[in-house]
Design an enzyme around this catalytic site. Structure first.
Site, PDB file in Angstrom:
ATOM      1  N   MET A 102      -4.879  -6.264  -6.432  1.00  0.00           N
ATOM      2  CA  MET A 102      -4.529  -7.248  -7.452  1.00  0.00           C
ATOM      3  C   MET A 102      -5.676  -8.210  -7.717  1.00  0.00           C
ATOM      4  SD  MET A 102      -1.665  -5.990  -8.111  1.00  0.00           S
ATOM      5  CE  MET A 102      -1.029  -7.184  -9.282  1.00  0.00           C
TER       6      MET A 102
ATOM      7  N   ILE B 122      -8.977  -8.754 -10.590  1.00  0.00           N
ATOM      8  CA  ILE B 122      -9.775  -8.334 -11.733  1.00  0.00           C
ATOM      9  C   ILE B 122     -11.218  -8.246 -11.264  1.00  0.00           C
ATOM     10  CG2 ILE B 122     -10.605  -8.965 -14.023  1.00  0.00           C
ATOM     11  CD1 ILE B 122      -7.933 -10.336 -14.518  1.00  0.00           C
ATOM     12  N   LEU B 123     -11.807  -7.094 -11.415  1.00  0.00           N
ATOM     13  CA  LEU B 123     -13.124  -6.835 -10.855  1.00  0.00           C
ATOM     14  C   LEU B 123     -14.231  -7.290 -11.805  1.00  0.00           C
ATOM     15  CD1 LEU B 123     -12.296  -3.261  -9.571  1.00  0.00           C
ATOM     16  CD2 LEU B 123     -12.568  -5.302  -8.151  1.00  0.00           C
TER      17      LEU B 123
ATOM     18  N   SER C 244      -0.088   6.422 -15.167  1.00  0.00           N
ATOM     19  CA  SER C 244      -1.359   7.003 -15.593  1.00  0.00           C
ATOM     20  C   SER C 244      -2.421   6.759 -14.535  1.00  0.00           C
ATOM     21  CB  SER C 244      -1.840   6.360 -16.904  1.00  0.00           C
ATOM     22  OG  SER C 244      -0.863   6.420 -17.914  1.00  0.00           O
TER      23      SER C 244
ATOM     24  N   ASN D   5       1.082   3.513  -2.456  1.00  0.00           N
ATOM     25  CA  ASN D   5       0.223   4.576  -2.974  1.00  0.00           C
ATOM     26  C   ASN D   5      -0.879   4.925  -1.979  1.00  0.00           C
ATOM     27  OD1 ASN D   5       0.839   5.748  -5.629  1.00  0.00           O
ATOM     28  ND2 ASN D   5       0.852   3.626  -6.316  1.00  0.00           N
TER      29      ASN D   5
ATOM     30  N   GLY E  68       0.787  -1.226   0.000  1.00  0.00           N
ATOM     31  CA  GLY E  68       0.000   0.000   0.000  1.00  0.00           C
ATOM     32  C   GLY E  68       0.815   1.270   0.000  1.00  0.00           C
TER      33      GLY E  68
ATOM     34  N   ASP F  25      -7.507  -1.785 -17.632  1.00  0.00           N
ATOM     35  CA  ASP F  25      -6.637  -0.638 -17.903  1.00  0.00           C
ATOM     36  C   ASP F  25      -7.077   0.146 -19.142  1.00  0.00           C
ATOM     37  OD1 ASP F  25      -5.061  -1.445 -15.740  1.00  0.00           O
ATOM     38  OD2 ASP F  25      -3.783  -2.694 -16.999  1.00  0.00           O
TER      39      ASP F  25
ATOM     40  N   ASN G   1      -7.928   4.180 -10.714  1.00  0.00           N
ATOM     41  CA  ASN G   1      -6.790   3.270 -10.584  1.00  0.00           C
ATOM     42  C   ASN G   1      -5.549   3.988 -11.100  1.00  0.00           C
ATOM     43  OD1 ASN G   1      -5.472   0.740 -10.121  1.00  0.00           O
ATOM     44  ND2 ASN G   1      -5.473   0.392 -12.332  1.00  0.00           N
TER      45      ASN G   1
ATOM     46  N   HIS H 294      -1.813   3.126 -12.975  1.00  0.00           N
ATOM     47  CA  HIS H 294      -1.165   2.062 -13.740  1.00  0.00           C
ATOM     48  C   HIS H 294       0.245   2.520 -14.130  1.00  0.00           C
ATOM     49  CE1 HIS H 294      -0.934  -1.446 -16.341  1.00  0.00           C
ATOM     50  NE2 HIS H 294      -0.463  -0.664 -17.301  1.00  0.00           N
TER      51      HIS H 294
END
Length: 321
Positions: A92, A94-95, A138, A17, A15, A147, A109, A111
């Site tokens: 981590m 995939i939603l 980004s 960020n 964590g 993404d 998000n 990236h």
């Protein structure tokens, strides 16, 4: 100061960020506050930092659960925390499409590439192998495709001749820690940005049939009909005729409706200085709580008042289908 936006951060690991966002939120003039840090890993190191900073945490392992089931649990935790937005910070997972739809335009998000380049994993090495002079990071809105959401902001980071994936990643992480809090701040305050507000009004206005934009007294206005005979049905007001606020001028059925609106909701409606005597009303757009469906309805109603009858009838027939 306006009410702060409420943020939930989803993490899976250390964590870093998340930490940048937490520390930025300690500034008195930061427009957001952290309501929750949640993870799919109860042992995620970032949870310990969040707890130490007195931020509520939540963890639910994803193993043994379907993607949709786990996403629903996380969604409920975020809602219970009272969050307005979700910020992914090394989450981590995939939603599911259903989760993304629930938080459409309210989930961000970051990236580690200059999107649309290098979606997915191994972005640092891919940029080096391609011989790129720069990589970077980004911030983007989350959409069902990985993404692929609209990019809100980017920071370029030079690739040095002797860079490895690890050395490049270290510098990009520094850029991320600066870009993410700044991008989030600008995004949650976008409804106070005149240019952003105008873009929303313009989009809704130009969706109406035979509509074009033409400036009036230096402010954008929208007309229905031909360039020569078109009639105005809306104006954007930002310091128009000395008025301080940001608003949308639309036509009412007359002075009686105008008076009723002013009396019913004086915080939303006000009398425009120049157009008020003609029955126009101004709808405030700078409250930070604009109901854009309501604005679209007003634009359509005002459009119908001045559009050619034949065009209105065609629109009514289309609406029935």
């Amino acid at each position: 100061m306006a009410e702060k936006a409420r943020i939930a951060i989803l993490i899976s690991g250390r964590g870093s960020n998340m930490g940048a966002l937490i520390y930025a939120a300690k500034s008195d003039d930061c427009p957001y506050e952290i309501m929750l840090v949640a993870s799919n890993d109860p042992d995620a190191a970032g949870l310990k930092l969040a707890k130490a900073e007195n931020i509520p945490t939540f963890a639910e392992p994803h193993k043994g659960r379907s993607r949709e089931e786990h996403d629903q649990i996380m969604h409920e935790a975020v809602v219970d925390a009272g969050a307005d937005y979700i910020v992914l910070a090394g989450y981590m997972r995939i939603l599911s499409d259903s989760f993304v739809r629930k938080w459409a335009e309210r989930m961000l998000n970051i990236h580690p590439s200059l999107l649309p380049k290098y979606k997915g994993l191994n972005t640092y090495q891919r940029a080096i192998d391609a011989g790129d002079s720069h990589s970077g990071c980004s911030v983007h809105l989350v959409t069902p495709e990985l993404d692929d959401g609209p990019v809100l902001a980017q920071t370029e980071v030079a690739i040095l001749p002797d860079d490895t994936a690890d050395s490049l990643a270290e510098r990009i992480l520094i850029a991320e820690h600066q870009l993410y809090p700044d991008s989030l701040s600008r995004y949650v305050t976008r409804e106070a940005d005149p240019e952003w507000i105008l873009a929303q009004v313009r989009q809704h206005a130009l969706e109406l049939d035979e509509t074009h934009e033409r400036a009036s007294f230096g402010s954008p206005g929208w007309r229905v009909g031909s360039e020569k005979t078109g009639k105005y049905f809306a104006y954007f007001t930002h310091r128009l005729h000395g008025e301080a606020g940001i608003g949308l001028l639309v036509k009412t059925t007359g002075l009686d409706e105008q008076s009723a609106l002013l009396e019913a909701d004086p915080e939303l409606y006000y009398l425009p200085k120049f157009y008020g005597k003609s029955g126009w009303i101004a709808v405030r757009l700078d409250t930070g709580r604009t109901d854009w469906d309501h604005i679209a309805d007003w634009l359509a109603k005002s459009w119908r008042m001045v559009a050619p009858k034949k065009l209105v009838k065609l629109q009514q027939i289309a609406d029935e289908f």
